[in-house]
Design a protein around this motif. Structure first.
Motif, short mmCIF file in Angstrom:
data_model
loop_
_atom_site.label_atom_id
_atom_site.label_comp_id
_atom_site.label_asym_id
_atom_site.label_seq_id
_atom_site.Cartn_x
_atom_site.Cartn_y
_atom_site.Cartn_z
N TRP A 165 39.14 38.37 35.10
CA TRP A 165 37.68 39.01 34.79
C TRP A 165 38.02 39.66 33.51
O TRP A 165 38.77 40.61 33.38
N HIS A 166 37.24 39.46 32.52
CA HIS A 166 37.14 40.01 31.05
C HIS A 166 35.83 40.41 30.72
O HIS A 166 34.90 39.58 30.32
N ALA A 167 35.69 41.71 30.68
CA ALA A 167 34.39 42.44 30.25
C ALA A 167 34.39 42.79 28.80
O ALA A 167 35.42 43.23 28.35
N GLN A 168 33.43 42.92 28.22
CA GLN A 168 33.23 43.39 27.01
C GLN A 168 33.08 45.05 27.09
O GLN A 168 32.05 45.58 27.36
N LEU A 169 34.33 45.74 26.98
CA LEU A 169 34.20 47.19 27.28
C LEU A 169 33.62 48.12 25.92
O LEU A 169 34.45 48.20 24.91
N ASP A 170 32.59 48.84 26.27
CA ASP A 170 32.28 49.76 25.37
C ASP A 170 31.45 50.89 26.42
O ASP A 170 31.18 50.41 27.47
N THR A 171 30.85 51.69 25.93
CA THR A 171 30.09 52.66 26.54
C THR A 171 28.70 52.24 27.04
O THR A 171 27.95 52.92 27.80
N LEU A 172 28.19 51.04 26.77
CA LEU A 172 27.21 50.28 27.30
C LEU A 172 27.39 49.25 28.37
O LEU A 172 26.49 49.07 29.10
N THR A 173 28.59 49.19 28.69
CA THR A 173 29.21 48.08 29.82
C THR A 173 28.72 49.00 31.16
O THR A 173 29.21 50.35 31.35
N CYS A 174 28.04 48.29 32.11
CA CYS A 174 28.15 48.76 33.46
C CYS A 174 29.47 49.01 34.24
O CYS A 174 30.20 48.37 33.84
N MET A 175 29.35 49.87 34.94
CA MET A 175 30.39 50.13 35.63
C MET A 175 31.04 49.10 36.70
O MET A 175 32.16 48.94 37.03
N SER A 176 30.01 48.25 37.06
CA SER A 176 30.32 47.09 37.91
C SER A 176 31.32 46.36 37.14
O SER A 176 32.49 45.86 37.41
N CYS A 177 31.20 45.99 35.77
CA CYS A 177 31.91 44.95 35.11
C CYS A 177 33.24 45.97 34.50
O CYS A 177 34.40 45.07 34.33
N VAL A 178 33.07 47.17 34.50
CA VAL A 178 34.29 47.86 33.92
C VAL A 178 35.22 47.76 35.19
O VAL A 178 36.56 47.69 35.06
N ALA A 179 34.73 47.67 36.36
CA ALA A 179 35.63 47.85 37.70
C ALA A 179 36.01 46.50 37.81
O ALA A 179 37.42 46.30 38.38
N LYS A 180 35.34 45.27 37.48
CA LYS A 180 36.01 44.10 37.53
C LYS A 180 36.96 43.63 36.60
O LYS A 180 37.60 42.90 36.64
N HIS A 181 36.91 44.35 35.38
CA HIS A 181 37.74 44.13 34.26
C HIS A 181 39.28 44.00 34.69
O HIS A 181 39.56 45.08 35.05
N GLY A 182 39.76 42.78 34.41
CA GLY A 182 41.12 42.81 34.41
C GLY A 182 41.77 42.43 36.03
O GLY A 182 42.81 42.43 36.23
N THR A 183 40.66 42.19 36.78
CA THR A 183 40.83 41.53 38.28
C THR A 183 41.21 39.97 38.24
O THR A 183 40.58 39.53 37.30
N GLU A 184 42.01 39.68 38.92
CA GLU A 184 42.69 38.33 39.05
C GLU A 184 41.79 37.53 40.10
O GLU A 184 41.73 37.92 41.25
N TRP A 185 41.48 36.47 39.62
CA TRP A 185 40.84 35.46 40.76
C TRP A 185 41.21 34.17 40.71
O TRP A 185 41.69 33.51 39.85
N PRO A 186 41.03 33.55 42.04
CA PRO A 186 41.55 32.16 42.32
C PRO A 186 40.53 31.07 41.58
O PRO A 186 39.57 31.37 41.38
N LEU A 187 41.19 29.95 41.36
CA LEU A 187 39.87 28.85 40.50
C LEU A 187 38.75 28.56 41.78
O LEU A 187 37.75 27.88 41.06
N SER A 188 39.11 29.11 42.96
CA SER A 188 37.95 28.37 43.78
C SER A 188 36.80 29.31 43.64
O SER A 188 35.76 29.37 44.12
N GLU A 189 37.07 30.63 42.87
CA GLU A 189 35.88 31.61 42.54
C GLU A 189 35.10 31.42 41.35
O GLU A 189 35.75 31.00 40.56
N THR A 190 34.14 31.77 41.26
CA THR A 190 33.09 31.74 40.03
C THR A 190 32.98 33.34 39.59
O THR A 190 32.95 34.15 40.33
N LEU A 191 32.66 33.49 38.48
CA LEU A 191 32.42 34.67 37.65
C LEU A 191 30.67 34.73 38.07
O LEU A 191 30.13 34.39 37.12
#
Length: 283
Positions: A165-191
């Protein structure tokens, strides 16, 4: 009176025309977004292999499966059928908008507000449904982009193992996306990002050792966890992004960073991840 009813009819007619334009734009945009996603998925996969010898890269990418045009068209058609955009938003877009605008006019006139203030409020009332429709349109394009991306990765599971999961990190990014940024997911999952989300999927390939290149330093892209990025911000920036109550809870160890992202399921729009509230976090 007759003038007011005529105004609402005109408003509805204009908004219906705008809704038709939105629908056409979304359908065209889905196709373009899906094709762009396929091109980018291939480019990202190629970039992930850059640390290997050129001959090895070429050999691996020669096995990369590209979706044919018919498959892309089928994918976007399925997205159109599955999308609640037309059913929930555009079918009665003009009627809903005209009612909202008419109610704003009546409310402000009944309150005896100055004509200039009423005019400002009417501009805002016109803008609300248009802003809402534009946000949904953008979200539909992003949904097509993400759907095509994961479809490409799944077709190339021999090269792409997982995605990050890759978010566009800046001070406008919501905390959900910041928390998800860098997490690894299997191909069975969707973003499943929230409305107007700016997140994407980075492909993870096998290690060089798994590919038969033992002893070579692995140069695969490593995405820094969102929490690490957040820790580098000033306290003022952190408090602004989290809100004072959640920030205090996090600093006191009451809120795990991962819990800042909350999964929600809408009966029509499906799953998405949004920022957790203080109440969600028990604060």
């Amino acid at each position: 009176d007759a003038g007011y009813k005529r105004l609402l009819r005109n408003v509805q007619a204009e908004m219906d025309r705008y809704g038709a334009v939105i629908g056409d734009t979304v359908d065209i945009g889905r196709q373009q977004a899906a094709q762009l996603a396929l091109d980018q998925a291939e480019a990202l996969t190629r970039a992930a292999l850059e640390g290997l010898p050129a001959q090895a890269q070429a050999s691996i990418m020669a096995t990369f499966n590209r979706m044919p045009r018919e498959a892309v068209e089928a994918l976007t058609a399925a997205l159109h059928e599955d999308s609640p955009l037309v059913r929930l938003v555009l079918n009665d877009f003009g009627e809903k908008a005209s009612k909202e605008i008419g109610q704003a006019l009546l409310t402000n006139v009944a309150a005896g507000r100055h004509p200039t203030a009423i005019a400002r409020e009417m501009v805002r009332a016109w803008g609300v449904p248009l802003t809402r429709a534009n946000a949904i349109s953008r979200t539909e394009h992003l949904r097509a982009h993400r759907s095509a991306t994961i479809a490409s990765y799944r077709q190339n599971a021999h090269i792409v193992k997982t995605w990050t999961w890759h978010a566009q990190l800046d001070t406008l990014t919501c905390m959900s996306c910041v928390a998800k940024h860098g997490t690894e997911w299997p191909l069975s999952e969707t973003l499943d990002d929230h409305v107007s989300g700016r997140c994407g999927m980075i492909p993870n390939t096998p290690t060089w050792e798994e590919l038969g290149f033992e002893g070579m330093p692995d140069t695969a892209v490593h995405v820094e966890p969102g929490e690490s990025w957040f820790n580098e911000l000033s306290e003022a920036e952190q408090r602004k992004m989290m809100g004072p109550k959640i920030h205090d809870g996090w600093r006191e160890g009451k809120v795990p960073f991962a819990d800042l992202s909350k999964e929600v399921n809408h009966p029509d729009w499906g799953r998405s991840y949004v920022q957790a509230s203080g109440e969600d976090l028990g604060l």
